[in-house]
Design a protein around this motif. Structure first.
Motif, PDB file in Angstrom:
ATOM      1  N   THR A 137      47.123  43.343  37.755  1.00  0.00           N
ATOM      2  CA  THR A 137      47.133  43.375  39.687  1.00  0.00           C
ATOM      3  C   THR A 137      46.096  41.224  39.891  1.00  0.00           C
ATOM      4  O   THR A 137      46.253  40.882  41.001  1.00  0.00           O
ATOM      5  N   ARG A 151      33.518  41.185  36.393  1.00  0.00           N
ATOM      6  CA  ARG A 151      34.787  41.055  35.354  1.00  0.00           C
ATOM      7  C   ARG A 151      35.133  41.182  34.010  1.00  0.00           C
ATOM      8  O   ARG A 151      35.061  40.940  32.971  1.00  0.00           O
ATOM      9  N   SER A 152      35.205  42.273  34.612  1.00  0.00           N
ATOM     10  CA  SER A 152      36.493  43.076  33.035  1.00  0.00           C
ATOM     11  C   SER A 152      37.590  42.390  33.116  1.00  0.00           C
ATOM     12  O   SER A 152      38.131  40.991  33.606  1.00  0.00           O
ATOM     13  N   ILE A 157      40.868  43.435  32.897  1.00  0.00           N
ATOM     14  CA  ILE A 157      41.673  43.611  33.520  1.00  0.00           C
ATOM     15  C   ILE A 157      41.209  42.794  34.944  1.00  0.00           C
ATOM     16  O   ILE A 157      43.188  42.564  34.929  1.00  0.00           O
ATOM     17  N   HIS A 202      28.843  39.205  38.199  1.00  0.00           N
ATOM     18  CA  HIS A 202      28.709  40.784  37.528  1.00  0.00           C
ATOM     19  C   HIS A 202      27.671  41.164  38.245  1.00  0.00           C
ATOM     20  O   HIS A 202      26.920  40.573  38.990  1.00  0.00           O
ATOM     21  N   SER A 203      26.997  42.010  37.458  1.00  0.00           N
ATOM     22  CA  SER A 203      26.187  42.831  37.842  1.00  0.00           C
ATOM     23  C   SER A 203      24.715  42.056  37.437  1.00  0.00           C
ATOM     24  O   SER A 203      23.537  42.397  38.590  1.00  0.00           O
ATOM     25  N   ALA A 216      35.955  42.716  43.059  1.00  0.00           N
ATOM     26  CA  ALA A 216      36.717  43.661  41.537  1.00  0.00           C
ATOM     27  C   ALA A 216      35.570  44.596  41.300  1.00  0.00           C
ATOM     28  O   ALA A 216      35.478  43.769  40.127  1.00  0.00           O
ATOM     29  N   ILE A 217      35.023  45.213  41.927  1.00  0.00           N
ATOM     30  CA  ILE A 217      33.683  46.364  41.564  1.00  0.00           C
ATOM     31  C   ILE A 217      33.691  47.435  41.316  1.00  0.00           C
ATOM     32  O   ILE A 217      33.075  47.892  40.558  1.00  0.00           O
ATOM     33  N   GLY A 218      34.220  48.098  41.941  1.00  0.00           N
ATOM     34  CA  GLY A 218      34.470  49.533  42.182  1.00  0.00           C
ATOM     35  C   GLY A 218      32.944  50.545  42.884  1.00  0.00           C
ATOM     36  O   GLY A 218      32.961  51.326  42.279  1.00  0.00           O
ATOM     37  N   LYS A 219      32.747  49.830  43.906  1.00  0.00           N
ATOM     38  CA  LYS A 219      31.409  50.432  44.489  1.00  0.00           C
ATOM     39  C   LYS A 219      32.257  50.748  45.797  1.00  0.00           C
ATOM     40  O   LYS A 219      32.154  49.595  46.571  1.00  0.00           O
ATOM     41  N   PHE A 248      30.520  47.784  49.390  1.00  0.00           N
ATOM     42  CA  PHE A 248      29.823  46.589  48.476  1.00  0.00           C
ATOM     43  C   PHE A 248      29.639  45.659  49.603  1.00  0.00           C
ATOM     44  O   PHE A 248      28.549  45.196  49.604  1.00  0.00           O
ATOM     45  N   VAL A 253      40.130  44.246  46.126  1.00  0.00           N
ATOM     46  CA  VAL A 253      40.863  45.253  45.019  1.00  0.00           C
ATOM     47  C   VAL A 253      40.135  47.196  44.682  1.00  0.00           C
ATOM     48  O   VAL A 253      40.951  47.120  43.978  1.00  0.00           O
ATOM     49  N   GLY A 254      39.411  46.917  45.109  1.00  0.00           N
ATOM     50  CA  GLY A 254      38.539  48.045  44.561  1.00  0.00           C
ATOM     51  C   GLY A 254      39.259  49.282  45.145  1.00  0.00           C
ATOM     52  O   GLY A 254      40.257  49.002  46.258  1.00  0.00           O
ATOM     53  N   ILE A 255      38.968  50.399  44.463  1.00  0.00           N
ATOM     54  CA  ILE A 255      40.177  51.980  44.750  1.00  0.00           C
ATOM     55  C   ILE A 255      39.023  52.596  44.713  1.00  0.00           C
ATOM     56  O   ILE A 255      39.003  53.081  43.500  1.00  0.00           O
ATOM     57  N   GLY A 298      46.404  47.402  45.686  1.00  0.00           N
ATOM     58  CA  GLY A 298      47.080  48.702  45.085  1.00  0.00           C
ATOM     59  C   GLY A 298      48.346  48.234  45.375  1.00  0.00           C
ATOM     60  O   GLY A 298      49.107  49.050  43.586  1.00  0.00           O
ATOM     61  N   THR A 333      49.924  45.765  42.673  1.00  0.00           N
ATOM     62  CA  THR A 333      50.127  45.938  41.159  1.00  0.00           C
ATOM     63  C   THR A 333      51.045  46.636  41.141  1.00  0.00           C
ATOM     64  O   THR A 333      51.508  45.922  39.762  1.00  0.00           O
TER      65      THR A 333
END
Ligand code: NDP
Length: 294
Positions: free
Chosen positions: A147, A172-173, A175, A195-196, A214-217, A220, A235-237, A269, A272
């Motif tokens: 990714t 900051r994951s 992956i 990050h959070s 790249a958060i996942g929300k 956002f 990047v979010g899905i 996506g 990747t």
């Protein structure tokens, strides 16, 4: 003026065509020689998580499209660590396998770090092995997580310069965020990783020439986070209430402010899985050149 759309669909198609051409050339080189191996990717799935199963099916389909041989291993969800490690050992030794991917997340009784570390770094096409992670942070040649590399390839193939730019990454994951930060630094960007727990996040993001979410929300990143003309990579899905795929960026609003933006779906996506093919071909070439076949 609305932002230029950076199309993952178009860029992926270009990369896949190139990979396909390279594999066709290898098939010609192989001719009738039974000992000449062609690039092969082994994908391991433990359990029957529906999301993971879709990803694995998709990877096999793209392997077929570009001509990479794919070997699928679907294991029971209660598979023991010893059995999984046994399979990885066997694939590490298999001359027809040049890339090994173990679909994450794994069921909770399996230790992801141990499993990833058991894959030969040469065949670690996800770029998650500690050796590849270390090499990436040292700026050395290695297999790079798909990714983050997909994000950088999208920028480069869209003619967007990276050197000297301020890149702000939200997330900051292991992956996405962290390897992307290392990669952007290797490309001579000035990198801020958030990050959070970051204070004044909006203000920091508004300083970005290149902003990566790249958060996942879902939704956002609103217009408040974006400088006029900035490049925004989403990047979010995420799935909305109607089960549609949505990004971390509020596209309608941000695309009026940004200079260029990646859509979701149709953006990172797609890159990747394409980069996974590119990494498999790279792993193949590395292994073959060591064995002096190519
Ligand atoms: P993780 O959940 O592992 O990481 C999310 C990161 O976002 C964390 O670092 C977290 O901070 C940060 N974060 C969460 N909330 C906030 C907030 N309010 N403010 C600032 N930062 C915040 O997710 P992943 O990195 O695995 O994935 C991120 C997204 O990208 C997901 O939507 C995922 O589905 C998608 N994804 C897409 C891929 C693709 O191919 N396009 C591939 C991989 C992921 P903290 O560390 O402090 O908790």
């Amino acid at each position: 003026m609305p932002a230029t759309i950076i199309s993952g669909k178009e860029i992926s198609a270009r990369i896949r065509e190139r990979i396909k051409g390279e594999i066709e050339e290898l098939v010609r080189m192989k001719g009738e020689n039974p000992d000449f191996a062609l690039p092969g990717l082994a994908v391991i799935l433990v359990g029957d998580d529906p999301g993971s199963s879709i990803y694995v099916r998709n990877k096999r389909k793209i392997c077929e499209e570009v001509g990479i041989r794919s070997f699928g291993y679907i294991l029971e969800k209660d598979t023991s660590e010893a059995d999984l490690m046994g399979l990885i050992d066997q694939l590490n030794e298999d001359k027809n396998v040049h890339g090994i991917l173990c679909q994450l997340p794994l069921p909770p009784h399996l230790d992801e770090f141990s499993v990833i570390s058991a894959i030969s770094p040469e065949k670690d096409v996800d770029g998650f092995h500690p050796i590849n992670k270390g090499l990436l942070s040292m700026g050395k040649n290695c297999l790079i997580p798909c990714t983050p590399l997909g994000c950088v390839e999208m920028l480069k193939l869209s003619g967007i310069g990276i050197a000297g730019k301020h890149c702000v990454i939200i997330g900051r994951s292991n992956i996405v965020g962290k390897p992307l930060a290392a990669l952007m630094l290797n490309e001579n960007a000035t990198v801020t990783i958030t990050h959070s727990k970051t204070r004044d996040l909006q203000e920091i993001c508004r300083q970005a020439d290149i902003l990566v979410a790249a958060i996942g929300k879902q939704g956002f990143v609103t217009g408040e986070y974006v400088k006029d003309g900035a490049v925004v990579i989403d990047v979010g899905i995420n799935r909305d209430t109607e089960n549609k795929v949505r990004g971390d960026v509020l596209f309608e609003e941000v695309s009026e402010i940004a200079g260029a933006i990646t859509p979701v779906p149709g953006g990172v996506g797609l890159m990747t899985t394409t980069i996974l093919m590119q990494n498999t071909l790279q792993a193949y070439r590395n292994i073959m050149s060591k064995e002096a076949v190519l």
